[in-house]
Design an enzyme around this catalytic site. Structure first.
Site, PDB file in Angstrom:
ATOM      1  N   ASN A   1       0.917  -1.489  -0.197  1.00 22.43           N
ATOM      2  CA  ASN A   1      -0.039   0.530  -0.099  1.00 22.43           C
ATOM      3  C   ASN A   1       0.586   1.582  -0.209  1.00 22.43           C
ATOM      4  OD1 ASN A   1      -2.493   1.011  -0.102  1.00 22.43           O
ATOM      5  ND2 ASN A   1      -3.454   0.569   2.135  1.00 22.43           N
TER       6      ASN A   1
ATOM      7  N   HIS B   1      -9.437   3.473   8.579  1.00 30.45           N
ATOM      8  CA  HIS B   1     -10.125   2.326   7.594  1.00 30.45           C
ATOM      9  C   HIS B   1     -11.785   2.124   8.064  1.00 30.45           C
ATOM     10  CE1 HIS B   1      -5.956   1.460   6.190  1.00 30.45           C
ATOM     11  NE2 HIS B   1      -7.213   0.331   5.770  1.00 30.45           N
TER      12      HIS B   1
END
Length: 478
Positions: free
Chosen positions: A330, A366
């Site tokens: 990521n 998240h």
């Protein structure tokens, strides 16, 4: 507008997607997401062959493509993604591209995203409008800071090399914002990219025509890698799955088997993200967005197409410490966290405090489930221990002796096993999300990670410093 047509077919029960999803063994939203990611590649080919010359309408073309994908996946909920665009456009016009605009943009978008999580999140892995919205949130927040940096640049402030590359000096128009936000190759799952990059791409700054052969080759390579990882994921999760780890049968196996099983599960679970990023990157390359300059080689200059790279495969697969995972996985989100959160917290005067708040931001980004916060807490304590342990070891003669002897192969195997096992331990809460589920898995693993990493500063570090004192390089020199 293929997405709209497919959505209408779904409403009247004529879509083949439910049938295909049943054959493959996945959910309808997951298959729609995959098809939408794959659809970016032919869209890129069509754009380069037929639409690239329409300079005035590029933003409109990208916005319409992205709208189509958004409507197909989320129906009328796609309207949520328009809100941040409207807000940053209005606040920048009203407040100007300064600090206040950046702060308001950050707070508003994080609150809006968290509210979306509260409204839509369940115990399972959800594919709702919040999925692209989390990517959109980073892009909009980054843009607000880039506008602020652009204002500083106008005022004569000397910026860092990275900040200079992304600073935006002119206020974006609404069509620029829509094209930027809804860019079809990476609207759903990323990767993120700067507004400056998008501007350069739209204005044909990149040598796409002259380097089209190399561009197409790199795009196809990433596409094939993405499909390969997708197949590996589908095979892997049928063998190693979380449902088994939550069963009583799993708790009856040996403790070593449980740890390695958890590591295998985590490795294949991450392939889900890797495959999506590789497929999205393939489309970014094929559009031409990923141009990253030239590299000098023996045969001359070779164009590079890795600016939208979100995964460094070799470093990820060969990781022997957790920093390798952070560096390779990521990448664009990590870059955002570094440039727009960690470095902006320099005023705190403590790098560990800055790192803590950066990880807290990522956990909030998240979602609201406890598993996210547990995973990022795990990252914090593991990285803290790794850095301090490595700093101690490199100052000893033992360190050099090991890496210059045949024992280094055994050390590599040990380190590879360590990262493999504890990546599984760290990632389990992220996937399970709900407290009682990840606590159950941790109980079956005897809370091993806590026993290893938490006592480090108070117990293991003082003991190790004492034990290694006689092997210190400085002591030997004296």
């Amino acid at each position: 507008m293929i997405g709209v047509i497919l959505l209408m077919m779904t409403w009247v029960n004529l879509s083949p997607i439910p049938y295909l999803a049943n054959i493959i063994g996945t959910t309808v939203p997951a298959l729609q997401l995959l098809l939408s990611i794959l659809w970016g590649y032919p869209l890129a080919i069509i754009f380069n062959k037929k639409l690239r010359e329409n300079t005035e309408y590029k933003n409109v073309i990208f916005a319409l493509m992205g709208f189509d994908i958004a409507v197909y996946n989320f129906g009328l909920s796609f309207a949520h993604n328009l809100v941040p665009v409207a807000v940053i456009y209005l606040t920048t016009k009203l407040l100007g591209p300064g600090r206040n605009n950046a702060i308001i943009t950050l707070i508003f978008n994080m609150v809006y995203l968290l509210n979306g999580y509260i409204q839509t999140e369940s115990e399972d892995y959800d594919i709702t409008w919040t999925m692209p919205h989390c990517v959109l949130t980073l892009k909009v927040i980054a843009l607000s800071f880039d506008l602020w940096d652009g204002q500083k640049k106008k005022e004569g402030v000397v910026l860092s090399a990275n900040t200079s590359k992304t600073a935006v000096e002119n206020l974006p128009e609404i069509l620029d914002l829509l094209g930027f936000i809804y860019f079809p190759a990476c609207f759903l799952v990323g990767p993120t990219f700067s507004f400056r990059r998008y501007q350069d791409f739209v204005r044909d700054v990149y040598p796409i025509k002259s380097e089209e052969t190399q561009m197409a080759s790199q795009a196809m390579k990433r596409l094939l890698q993405g499909l390969g990882y997708l197949i590996a994921y589908q095979v892997g999760v049928t063998v190693f799955n979380m449902k088994y780890m939550l069963s009583d049968e799993f708790g009856e196996t040996s403790i070593v088997y449980r740890h390695f099983y958890c590591g295998m599960w985590a490795h294949f679970a991450l392939y889900k993200y890797i495959s999506c990023w590789l497929l999205a990157e393939a489309s970014c390359i094929r559009f031409g967005l990923s141009f990253n300059g030239y590299e000098d080689t023996v045969n001359g200059k070779v164009s590079q197409w890795d600016a939208c790279n979100n995964i460094i495969l070799m470093e990820f697969e060969g990781a022997t410490k957790f920093q390798h995972y952070i560096n390779s996985f990521n990448c664009n989100t990590n870059y955002f966290a570094s440039e727009y959160v960690y470095k902006r917290l320099k005023f705190l005067g403590n790098r560990y405090l800055s790192q803590f708040f950066t990880l807290l931001f990522l956990a909030l980004w998240h979602g609201i489930r406890s598993g996210y916060y547990m995973t990022f807490f795990n990252e914090y304590i593991i990285i803290y221990m790794e850095k301090e342990l490595e700093a101690l070891l490199v100052q000893t003669t033992i360190y050099d002796k090991i890496w210059n002897s045949s024992a280094k192969s055994l050390v590599y195997v040990f380190l590879k096993s360590y990262t493999f096992v504890f990546m599984g331990w760290s990632l389990a809460p992220f996937d399970l999300k709900i407290f009682w589920k990840w606590w159950h898995v941790y109980s079956s693993l005897y809370f091993s990670g806590f026993l290893i990493f938490l006592p480090w500063p108070l117990v293991y570090k003082p003991l190790l410093k004492k034990a290694l004192k006689s092997y210190s390089k400085k002591a030997k020199e004296t």
